[in-house]
Write a protein that holds these residues in place. Structure first.
Motif, PDB file in Angstrom:
ATOM      1  N   GLU A 445       0.815  -1.148  -0.046  1.00  0.00           N
ATOM      2  CA  GLU A 445       0.024  -0.094  -0.013  1.00  0.00           C
ATOM      3  C   GLU A 445       0.799   1.207   0.004  1.00  0.00           C
ATOM      4  OE1 GLU A 445      -2.330  -0.488   3.518  1.00  0.00           O
ATOM      5  OE2 GLU A 445      -3.655  -2.037   2.637  1.00  0.00           O
ATOM      6  N   SER A 448       2.428   1.441  -4.006  1.00  0.00           N
ATOM      7  CA  SER A 448       1.419   1.214  -5.063  1.00  0.00           C
ATOM      8  C   SER A 448       0.794   2.493  -5.524  1.00  0.00           C
ATOM      9  CB  SER A 448       0.396   0.085  -4.738  1.00  0.00           C
ATOM     10  OG  SER A 448      -0.503   0.602  -3.930  1.00  0.00           O
ATOM     11  N   GLY A 450      -2.343   3.422  -4.879  1.00  0.00           N
ATOM     12  CA  GLY A 450      -3.292   3.099  -5.647  1.00  0.00           C
ATOM     13  C   GLY A 450      -3.448   2.278  -6.714  1.00  0.00           C
ATOM     14  N   ASP A 451      -2.012   1.969  -7.246  1.00  0.00           N
ATOM     15  CA  ASP A 451      -2.147   0.916  -8.631  1.00  0.00           C
ATOM     16  C   ASP A 451      -1.366  -0.114  -8.296  1.00  0.00           C
ATOM     17  OD1 ASP A 451      -2.287  -0.203 -11.167  1.00  0.00           O
ATOM     18  OD2 ASP A 451      -1.513   1.706 -12.124  1.00  0.00           O
ATOM     19  N   PRO A 452      -1.608  -1.273  -7.589  1.00  0.00           N
ATOM     20  CA  PRO A 452      -0.648  -2.336  -7.091  1.00  0.00           C
ATOM     21  C   PRO A 452      -0.488  -3.425  -8.447  1.00  0.00           C
ATOM     22  CG  PRO A 452      -2.940  -2.888  -6.413  1.00  0.00           C
ATOM     23  CD  PRO A 452      -2.784  -1.415  -6.719  1.00  0.00           C
ATOM     24  N   VAL A 453      -1.423  -3.260  -9.396  1.00  0.00           N
ATOM     25  CA  VAL A 453      -1.043  -4.113 -10.409  1.00  0.00           C
ATOM     26  C   VAL A 453       0.219  -3.434 -11.505  1.00  0.00           C
ATOM     27  CG1 VAL A 453      -1.974  -4.685 -12.766  1.00  0.00           C
ATOM     28  CG2 VAL A 453      -3.336  -4.741 -10.934  1.00  0.00           C
ATOM     29  N   ARG A 454       0.110  -2.151 -11.337  1.00  0.00           N
ATOM     30  CA  ARG A 454       1.567  -1.646 -12.040  1.00  0.00           C
ATOM     31  C   ARG A 454       2.773  -1.752 -11.431  1.00  0.00           C
ATOM     32  NH1 ARG A 454       2.260   4.972 -13.124  1.00  0.00           N
ATOM     33  NH2 ARG A 454       4.037   4.790 -14.303  1.00  0.00           N
ATOM     34  N   VAL A 483      -6.151  -7.794  -5.502  1.00  0.00           N
ATOM     35  CA  VAL A 483      -4.860  -7.477  -5.297  1.00  0.00           C
ATOM     36  C   VAL A 483      -4.093  -8.522  -5.236  1.00  0.00           C
ATOM     37  CG1 VAL A 483      -3.202  -6.503  -3.885  1.00  0.00           C
ATOM     38  CG2 VAL A 483      -5.165  -5.298  -4.328  1.00  0.00           C
ATOM     39  N   ALA A 486      -3.436 -10.301  -8.439  1.00  0.00           N
ATOM     40  CA  ALA A 486      -2.534  -9.694  -9.403  1.00  0.00           C
ATOM     41  C   ALA A 486      -1.276 -10.009  -9.123  1.00  0.00           C
ATOM     42  CB  ALA A 486      -2.874  -8.169  -9.187  1.00  0.00           C
TER      43      ALA A 486
END
Length: 499
Positions: A445, A448, A450-454, A483, A486
């Motif tokens: 957290e 990331s 707000g973009d853990p996939v990236r 998450v 991913a």
């Protein structure tokens, strides 16, 4: 001001200082000249000021000396002394050093105590060093032999009891199911602040005022105390170090604790400190006892000394130094690094630290660069050459940036996306190896944005050898199913060699 290190029991040596995660040995005080009377400071024999960490610390004018304080400690530990003398050479104790049931009952009968009181007195005798475990049994410790004639030995024995105050005020079992247990653990870290405040006030302080002080400390801890909290999304080079040191160990409370919870924790703390004779409570107020003032003053003196002296790691290798300092809080660890670097040529010290940093342990890598900070600009040329080594590059770039900007470095302004991803995996590996896997959730957290996939995509492309294991661990502990999926897909892609 809590110690778990029993080194003070080993031998009746002059007090020395330690620089571990907690301070263990208390500085003593100067003995009075023969025939001097308490309160007559003009007739005291003055001793030369000792070198840091050596000898005894002179008593300031107006402060009670060992001759006035030791009788208080002797009265508090009278039952512990009685049971130690009753036991003599005891053939057998249990594996924790405690009395066997038959011996506890025999001690109770002989000393007119309940079995519970006998067990408590025995535990205190072990803690203070009046009794020493020996060959499966127990025998009188050196402190018991010195008890009647060595006031300093008595005070240092009592200080071991003071250090263990939490053991004398156990958390009620029923409370372990609620928030109280978590708050109690965090409140222990606030105890030095409360004790120092009581020492400075030198008089009764209302429970309400102490509760407000404790509440503020707990609230700051809950918020992360956070000058570094805003440095997301890229982790600092030392983030894994702080995580496994314990500054991020416990689960966080999202909302401020209730007034009743803080009051309950304060009562628990004051009860424990009262049980060891450091605090006196009356009329909804608390103040330090003379022994409590002595303990706090001694701790404060030792904290001042600890920044100038070493705890014994000077002659060890860089690997042994860093391994020991992994268990220290940042201040004492920095004192150890400073002493270690000063004891050898700087180029050799820097080379040894970087050699450890090249190893597989990510925690030691972060610690090595923490240690390099004390070398300052003299290490710059060697660290600059380390930028070409992938395993050291992110740490070296941050270190160099910190040398140029004393106001604080934001890692995202220094590191490329690739370097940041490598560092994220490396610090996650340190948490995975030395901390608790649940901390990986916060690690995700915090980085990331707000973009853990990236984040996971960059992690699997980082080329870090631990990328797959880190992503797999994240997938197993993250509470958000999306998450977790991913992270699992990214880990699978690393295993298959995908980008």
């Amino acid at each position: 001001m809590t110690s778990r290190n029993p080194r003070d029991r080993d031998a009746p040596l002059p007090p020395t200082t330690g620089t571990g995660a907690t301070v263990t040995r208390l500085p003593g005080t100067a003995r009075r000249a023969d025939g001097a009377q308490p309160g007559r400071s003009a007739n005291r024999r003055r001793t030369p000021k000792p070198a840091p960490g050596r000898g005894r610390v002179p008593v300031p004018d107006g402060f009670p000396g060992p001759g006035e304080l030791a009788p208080l400690a002797r009265r508090m530990l009278a039952d512990a002394v009685r049971i130690a003398r009753w036991a003599g050479e005891l053939e057998a104790v249990d594996k924790r050093g405690e009395l066997l049931p038959d011996d506890a009952r025999a001690a109770g009968r002989a000393l007119a105590m309940t079995v519970g009181a006998a067990a408590k007195a025995w535990g205190q005798a072990l803690m203070v060093g009046l009794i020493e475990p020996r060959d499966g049994g127990a025998a009188p410790g050196w402190r018991l032999h010195a008890w009647e004639h060595d006031d300093e030995a008595v005070l240092r024995g009592w200080s071991a009891l003071f250090d263990a105050w939490t053991l004398l005020a156990p958390v009620p079992p029923a409370a372990l199911r609620g928030v109280f247990a978590l708050l109690a653990g965090q409140a222990v870290d606030q105890a030095p602040q409360l004790l120092s405040f009581l020492h400075l006030v030198d008089g009764p302080v209302a429970d309400g005022e102490l509760m407000e002080l404790l509440r503020r400390g707990l609230d700051e801890r809950r918020r992360g105390g956070g000058e570094f909290a805003a440095l997301s999304p890229v982790p600092h080079a030392a983030s894994a170090v702080s995580a496994v040191r314990g500054t991020c160990r416990e689960p966080q409370i999202d909302t401020p604790p209730s007034v009743s919870d803080v009051a309950a924790v304060l009562d628990w703390m004051l009860d424990g400190l009262t049980a060891v004779g450091a605090v006196v409570r009356r009329d909804a107020a608390a103040e330090l006892s003379p022994l409590g003032h002595w303990a706090v003053r001694a701790k404060l003196e030792e904290i001042c000394t600890v920044a100038q002296t070493a705890a014994g790691h000077i002659e060890q290798s860089a690997l042994e130094l860093l391994d020991a300092c992994a268990n220290y809080t940042p201040g004492p660890a920095r004192a150890e690094y400073r002493a270690w670097v000063a004891a050898r040529p700087v180029d050799r010290a820097v080379a040894e630290l970087l050699e450890v940093a090249r190893g597989e342990d990510a925690l030691l890598r972060g610690l090595a660069f923490e240690a390099l900070r004390v070398a300052g600009g003299t290490a710059e040329q060697v660290v600059r050459s380390a930028v070409d080594e992938p395993v050291l590059r992110p740490y070296a770039l941050l270190w160099l940036a910190e040398q140029l900007d004393e106001g604080g470095v934001i890692p995202s302004d220094v590191l490329s996306a690739e370097d940041a991803a490598w560092l994220w995996v490396d610090t996650a590996a340190a948490v995975l190896d030395h901390g608790e896997t649940e901390l990986l959730v916060g690690h995700v957290e915090g980085a990331s944005a707000g973009d853990p996939v990236r984040l996971f995509a960059r992690a699997r492309q980082s080329g870090h050898p631990r990328a797959a294991s880190v992503l797999t661990a994240v997938s197993s502990v993250h509470p958000d199913p999306a998450v977790a999926r991913a992270a699992r897909r990214s880990a699978f892609s690393v295993h298959r060699g995908g980008a």
